[in-house]
Design a protein around this motif. Sequence first.
Motif, PDB file in Angstrom:
ATOM      1  N   VAL A  87      25.679  35.251 -58.831  1.00  0.00           N
ATOM      2  CA  VAL A  87      25.492  36.697 -59.025  1.00  0.00           C
ATOM      3  C   VAL A  87      24.977  36.982 -60.434  1.00  0.00           C
ATOM      4  N   GLU A  88      25.560  36.310 -61.405  1.00  0.00           N
ATOM      5  CA  GLU A  88      25.158  36.540 -62.801  1.00  0.00           C
ATOM      6  C   GLU A  88      23.759  36.005 -63.077  1.00  0.00           C
ATOM      7  N   ARG A  89      23.404  34.876 -62.435  1.00  0.00           N
ATOM      8  CA  ARG A  89      22.044  34.355 -62.602  1.00  0.00           C
ATOM      9  C   ARG A  89      20.995  35.323 -62.090  1.00  0.00           C
ATOM     10  N   HIS A  90      21.367  36.110 -61.096  1.00  0.00           N
ATOM     11  CA  HIS A  90      20.438  37.108 -60.547  1.00  0.00           C
ATOM     12  C   HIS A  90      20.511  38.441 -61.295  1.00  0.00           C
ATOM     13  N   GLY A  91      21.315  38.485 -62.339  1.00  0.00           N
ATOM     14  CA  GLY A  91      21.390  39.681 -63.174  1.00  0.00           C
ATOM     15  C   GLY A  91      22.018  40.878 -62.486  1.00  0.00           C
ATOM     16  N   ILE A  92      22.918  40.627 -61.543  1.00  0.00           N
ATOM     17  CA  ILE A  92      23.545  41.721 -60.802  1.00  0.00           C
ATOM     18  C   ILE A  92      24.774  42.224 -61.558  1.00  0.00           C
ATOM     19  N   ASP A  93      24.819  43.524 -61.810  1.00  0.00           N
ATOM     20  CA  ASP A  93      25.983  44.129 -62.455  1.00  0.00           C
ATOM     21  C   ASP A  93      27.111  44.252 -61.435  1.00  0.00           C
ATOM     22  N   TYR A  94      28.327  43.943 -61.873  1.00  0.00           N
ATOM     23  CA  TYR A  94      29.472  44.025 -60.959  1.00  0.00           C
ATOM     24  C   TYR A  94      30.672  44.590 -61.703  1.00  0.00           C
ATOM     25  N   VAL A  95      31.667  45.028 -60.919  1.00  0.00           N
ATOM     26  CA  VAL A  95      32.874  45.606 -61.490  1.00  0.00           C
ATOM     27  C   VAL A  95      34.076  45.066 -60.733  1.00  0.00           C
ATOM     28  N   GLU A  96      35.181  44.869 -61.451  1.00  0.00           N
ATOM     29  CA  GLU A  96      36.433  44.449 -60.822  1.00  0.00           C
ATOM     30  C   GLU A  96      37.266  45.695 -60.562  1.00  0.00           C
ATOM     31  N   LYS A  97      37.350  46.096 -59.307  1.00  0.00           N
ATOM     32  CA  LYS A  97      38.078  47.332 -58.973  1.00  0.00           C
ATOM     33  C   LYS A  97      39.578  47.084 -58.989  1.00  0.00           C
ATOM     34  N   ALA A  98      40.117  46.493 -57.926  1.00  0.00           N
ATOM     35  CA  ALA A  98      41.508  46.034 -57.946  1.00  0.00           C
ATOM     36  C   ALA A  98      41.496  44.623 -58.524  1.00  0.00           C
ATOM     37  N   PRO A  99      42.655  44.097 -58.958  1.00  0.00           N
ATOM     38  CA  PRO A  99      42.674  42.748 -59.542  1.00  0.00           C
ATOM     39  C   PRO A  99      42.017  41.709 -58.635  1.00  0.00           C
ATOM     40  N   GLY A 100      40.969  41.061 -59.166  1.00  0.00           N
ATOM     41  CA  GLY A 100      40.281  40.003 -58.436  1.00  0.00           C
ATOM     42  C   GLY A 100      39.146  40.458 -57.534  1.00  0.00           C
ATOM     43  N   GLN A 101      39.132  41.739 -57.167  1.00  0.00           N
ATOM     44  CA  GLN A 101      38.127  42.229 -56.212  1.00  0.00           C
ATOM     45  C   GLN A 101      36.838  42.631 -56.938  1.00  0.00           C
ATOM     46  N   LEU A 102      35.776  41.861 -56.715  1.00  0.00           N
ATOM     47  CA  LEU A 102      34.506  42.123 -57.395  1.00  0.00           C
ATOM     48  C   LEU A 102      33.544  42.866 -56.469  1.00  0.00           C
ATOM     49  N   PHE A 103      33.003  43.972 -56.966  1.00  0.00           N
ATOM     50  CA  PHE A 103      32.052  44.804 -56.233  1.00  0.00           C
ATOM     51  C   PHE A 103      30.756  44.913 -57.029  1.00  0.00           C
ATOM     52  N   CYS A 104      29.655  45.163 -56.337  1.00  0.00           N
ATOM     53  CA  CYS A 104      28.413  45.496 -57.023  1.00  0.00           C
ATOM     54  C   CYS A 104      28.590  46.846 -57.725  1.00  0.00           C
ATOM     55  N   THR A 105      28.077  46.943 -58.946  1.00  0.00           N
ATOM     56  CA  THR A 105      28.133  48.220 -59.648  1.00  0.00           C
ATOM     57  C   THR A 105      27.220  49.233 -58.967  1.00  0.00           C
ATOM     58  N   ASN A 106      26.071  48.769 -58.507  1.00  0.00           N
ATOM     59  CA  ASN A 106      25.080  49.683 -57.948  1.00  0.00           C
ATOM     60  C   ASN A 106      25.134  49.774 -56.430  1.00  0.00           C
ATOM     61  N   SER A 107      24.786  48.702 -55.741  1.00  0.00           N
ATOM     62  CA  SER A 107      24.640  48.767 -54.292  1.00  0.00           C
ATOM     63  C   SER A 107      24.762  47.395 -53.655  1.00  0.00           C
ATOM     64  N   SER A 108      25.206  47.376 -52.390  1.00  0.00           N
ATOM     65  CA  SER A 108      25.248  46.136 -51.607  1.00  0.00           C
ATOM     66  C   SER A 108      23.869  45.496 -51.491  1.00  0.00           C
TER      67      SER A 108
END
Length: 398
Positions: A87-108
């Motif tokens: 994910v990081e190699r593709h430069g995708i921004d992400y956020v950890e909502k609940a502990p451990g749960q990673l979501f895209c910051t922008n869109s699926s």
Amino acid sequence: MSKTADVVIIGAGAAGLMCAATASYQGKSVLLLDHSDKPAKKVLMSGGGRCNFTNLNTTPANFLSTNPHFCISALKRYTPQHFLELVERHGIDYVEKAPGQLFCTNSSKDIQQLLLTEAEWSGVNLHMKTSINSVTTTADSVKITSSMGNISAGALVVATGGLSIPTLGATGWGYDLARQFGLEVLSTRAGLVPFTLHPELKTQLAPLSGLSCEVSVSCHGQTFTEPLLITHRGLSGPALLQISSYWQAGDELSINWLPYCNLLKELQQLRQQHPRAHLSSWLGEQLPKRLVTVLISLLKEKGIHLPERNADASNQQLDAIANALQNWTFKPAGTEGYRTAEVTLGGINTQQISSQTLAVNGLEQIRFIGEVLDVTGQLGGYNFQWAWASAVACANNL
């Protein structure tokens, strides 16, 4: 027209695309087929359009299976950190909502594009709108007849998923193929799915549609403390979706509306410290007032009445109130079924599949990965991690 490939993969979802790219990078010629018009449709709608693409705290304990040890090998070999690096190699921004749960910051769409980009870079030959007519095996190959002609391959990987959300193209084709080759398919049902209610309770809760609060919900020794959401159809939200995977038709659910306190002790202290106050006022500070009004009405139906003043409450009355609010039991009418279920419980019995290669025991050229197998994750990114891990485990052993 006849085609040949080292590997044919059926199903261009999360697991299929991941397996295709991984195998193609290793120099395999890969043909990826799907009957749908667009790849990775389920990825797009997942996580409310933000795609909960993994969970950093993934362990085998987060999965349901009649063969719980099966998932251990693949999960060890491809961890959440591995996918996060991609994910990081593709430069995708992400956020950890609940502990451990990673979501895209922008869109699926970011994860969908990652998968398609990897498939393109690695040289995967992707064909959508392709139907499979038959699959047969020889001693060392697989013969497939399809809408694009006859195909011969060294191996076939089935990544067709389960029955969840048929509007996105889900079918039971993978199960049918498994049965063709003598595999047992364990009974399936909808998982991570909202509950429907019997008419009387549905009517009582109807004015609360859209209301959400944190609860604990329990069934068969499993408890989840997460938000509950009241909808116009019944009960949803993370807590109810989680418990749905452990619930069977006819079971009762128990809801603790005040999961973070010892309610009996609190009520006894209120009686002592605020004898002239009304219990309903205190409850209205702990829970949404509209919910309190309905809960008081439901308590009355059980013969439990709130005292006029805290001082008027007997020990027996306080005990009954505390027990009712922290162990509110009811029988759902059912669930919304596959129409809205995030996953399918059950599937191909993994006792007949190699946990190392994902190949059918005694039939190396046929493999199954992802949700079509009897491995189902809890809510929170675990099902995607199983898709990635099972896909890579399979691809690395083709």
